[in-house]
Design an enzyme around this catalytic site. Structure first.
Site, PDB file in Angstrom:
ATOM      1  N   HIS A 130       0.834  -1.210   0.000  1.00 47.91           N
ATOM      2  CA  HIS A 130       0.000   0.000   0.000  1.00 47.91           C
ATOM      3  C   HIS A 130       0.865   1.255   0.000  1.00 47.91           C
ATOM      4  CE1 HIS A 130       1.008  -0.704   4.232  1.00 47.91           C
ATOM      5  NE2 HIS A 130       0.771   0.595   4.456  1.00 47.91           N
ATOM      6  N   ASP A 132       0.553   4.842   2.033  1.00 43.56           N
ATOM      7  CA  ASP A 132      -0.218   5.203   3.227  1.00 43.56           C
ATOM      8  C   ASP A 132      -1.402   6.121   2.923  1.00 43.56           C
ATOM      9  OD1 ASP A 132       1.004   3.665   5.139  1.00 43.56           O
ATOM     10  OD2 ASP A 132       2.552   5.160   5.580  1.00 43.56           O
ATOM     11  N   HIS A 287       4.684   0.163   0.196  1.00 36.39           N
ATOM     12  CA  HIS A 287       5.427  -0.610   1.193  1.00 36.39           C
ATOM     13  C   HIS A 287       4.534  -1.679   1.801  1.00 36.39           C
ATOM     14  CE1 HIS A 287       3.438   2.520   3.558  1.00 36.39           C
ATOM     15  NE2 HIS A 287       3.516   1.709   4.605  1.00 36.39           N
ATOM     16  N   ARG A 302       5.157   5.393  14.758  1.00 33.22           N
ATOM     17  CA  ARG A 302       5.042   5.997  13.428  1.00 33.22           C
ATOM     18  C   ARG A 302       4.458   7.404  13.509  1.00 33.22           C
ATOM     19  NH1 ARG A 302       1.533   3.541   8.488  1.00 33.22           N
ATOM     20  NH2 ARG A 302       0.105   5.232   8.977  1.00 33.22           N
TER      21      ARG A 302
HETATM   22  C1  SIN Z   1       3.086   0.539   7.864  1.00 37.93           C
HETATM   23  O1  SIN Z   1       3.406   1.690   8.106  1.00 37.93           O
HETATM   24  O2  SIN Z   1       2.344   0.245   6.944  1.00 37.93           O
HETATM   25  C2  SIN Z   1       3.657  -0.561   8.719  1.00 37.93           C
HETATM   26  C3  SIN Z   1       4.968  -1.028   8.198  1.00 37.93           C
HETATM   27  C4  SIN Z   1       5.560  -2.045   9.128  1.00 37.93           C
HETATM   28  O3  SIN Z   1       4.995  -2.352  10.174  1.00 37.93           O
HETATM   29  O4  SIN Z   1       6.629  -2.559   8.796  1.00 37.93           O
END
Ligand code: SIN
Length: 313
Positions: A130, A132, A287, A302
């Protein structure tokens, strides 16, 4: 690596405080950081900087330059409190509101991406490819993950370069895609039908809602607001159709694009150590988190940096 002066490519972008920051002079060599390419398709490791300290503007500009060139950058051995991570994030743009996910108590701009040892392998938060929050009218420009606790192996994160995904398509398909708009929605991630799955993620609190069924259109080929380069902008998690196409028609093309856009040659993969920070550009990357380990806790903090409305050509 290019050091070309960064220019605004969209009229009206001047009002966005994200845009003008990273320009550095032609022929610039990094003065405040060391930047080493990490993988062939994308990714660089930045060293020589402590992100917990107040950063001079020129260091921020150099980090932005490195992100524009490498799409995702990694810092090792950092130690950021939630307040310090927020402060670092703000140097690159305002906070981007995070829908559905409950923030860390006392830190409304930080979410905990957490997995508990009892969670099973196979599926985890972020484990589908995806970009974000592409279902938002102005999806976040960047996301910053800081590793607080990680398993001894596994649970890596992968990124895929969407400039490459676009440039490796035939001119004919490129031209067709430039005329199309993808339909994005959070329905398959955060609508009420997904509450049970979120409840099984013991470490995270997600509040699903009917608002997740709303849809928005974005160009399937996104022109990066700072580099002016075209990138494919469709992902398996949030792109659910193509404007003006029947679902069965759109599915055929989107399935092809999903498969094409994340092939191994376009990706880099990061194995987390405590203290690592990853900062990536959602405008030209997808990612995913590997859900390949259980029996260990994984906790990353995050923050997200606001972005602009995606524009096509
Ligand atoms: C995300 O921000 O989508 C999570 C990525 C992760 O947990 O490695």
């Amino acid at each position: 690596m290019t050091n070309a002066h960064t220019t605004n490519v969209h009229a009206g972008a001047e009002s966005n405080p994200l845009i003008p920051i990273p320009a550095v002079a032609e022929g610039h060599a990094y003065q405040h950081i060391v930047v080493e390419q990490y993988a062939g398709a994308c990714g660089a490791i930045i060293s020589g900087i402590d992100l917990a300290q107040p950063l001079p503007d020129v260091a921020v500009a150099e980090i932005r330059r490195a992100i524009l060139d490498h799409l995702v950058v990694f810092f090792r051995d950092q130690s950021l409190s939630p307040e310090q991570q927020v402060e670092f994030s703000h140097r690159f743009g305002p906070y981007n509101h995070v829908p559905f996910i409950e923030p860390v108590a006392g830190h409304p701009e930080v979410i905990a991406v957490a997995r508990e040892p009892q969670e099973t392998q196979g599926f985890a938060f972020g484990s589908l490819w995806h970009s974000d929050f592409s279902f938002l009218p102005e999806p976040p420009m960047g996301s910053i993950l800081h590793a607080i606790e990680v398993p001894p192996y596994g649970a890596d994160t992968l990124w895929s370069n969407q400039y490459l995904a676009f440039s490796t398509l035939s001119p004919g398909l490129q031209q067709t895609l430039r005329t199309l708009r993808g339909i994005h929605s959070a329905t398959n991630a955060y609508s009420k039908k997904m509450q049970g799955i979120h409840d099984s993620f013991a470490g995270m609190r997600v509040q699903t809602s009917d608002t997740a069924n709303e849809v928005i259109e974005h160009p399937l080929v996104r022109i990066h607001a700072e580099t002016g380069r075209p990138a494919l902008y469709a992902d398996q998690q949030y792109t659910i159709g193509i404007a003006g196409w029947a679902n069965h028609e759109a599915k055929q093309l989107l399935d092809y694009l999903y498969q094409h856009s994340v092939q191994p040659a376009f990706t880099c993969r990061w194995q987390w150590k405590v203290g690592d920070v990853a900062f990536w550009d959602n405008r030209c990357l997808q990612h995913m988190a590997m859900a390949d380990v259980s029996g260990h806790r994984r906790l990353l903090h995050r923050t997200t940096v606001a972005g602009e409305r995606p524009l096509g050509s």
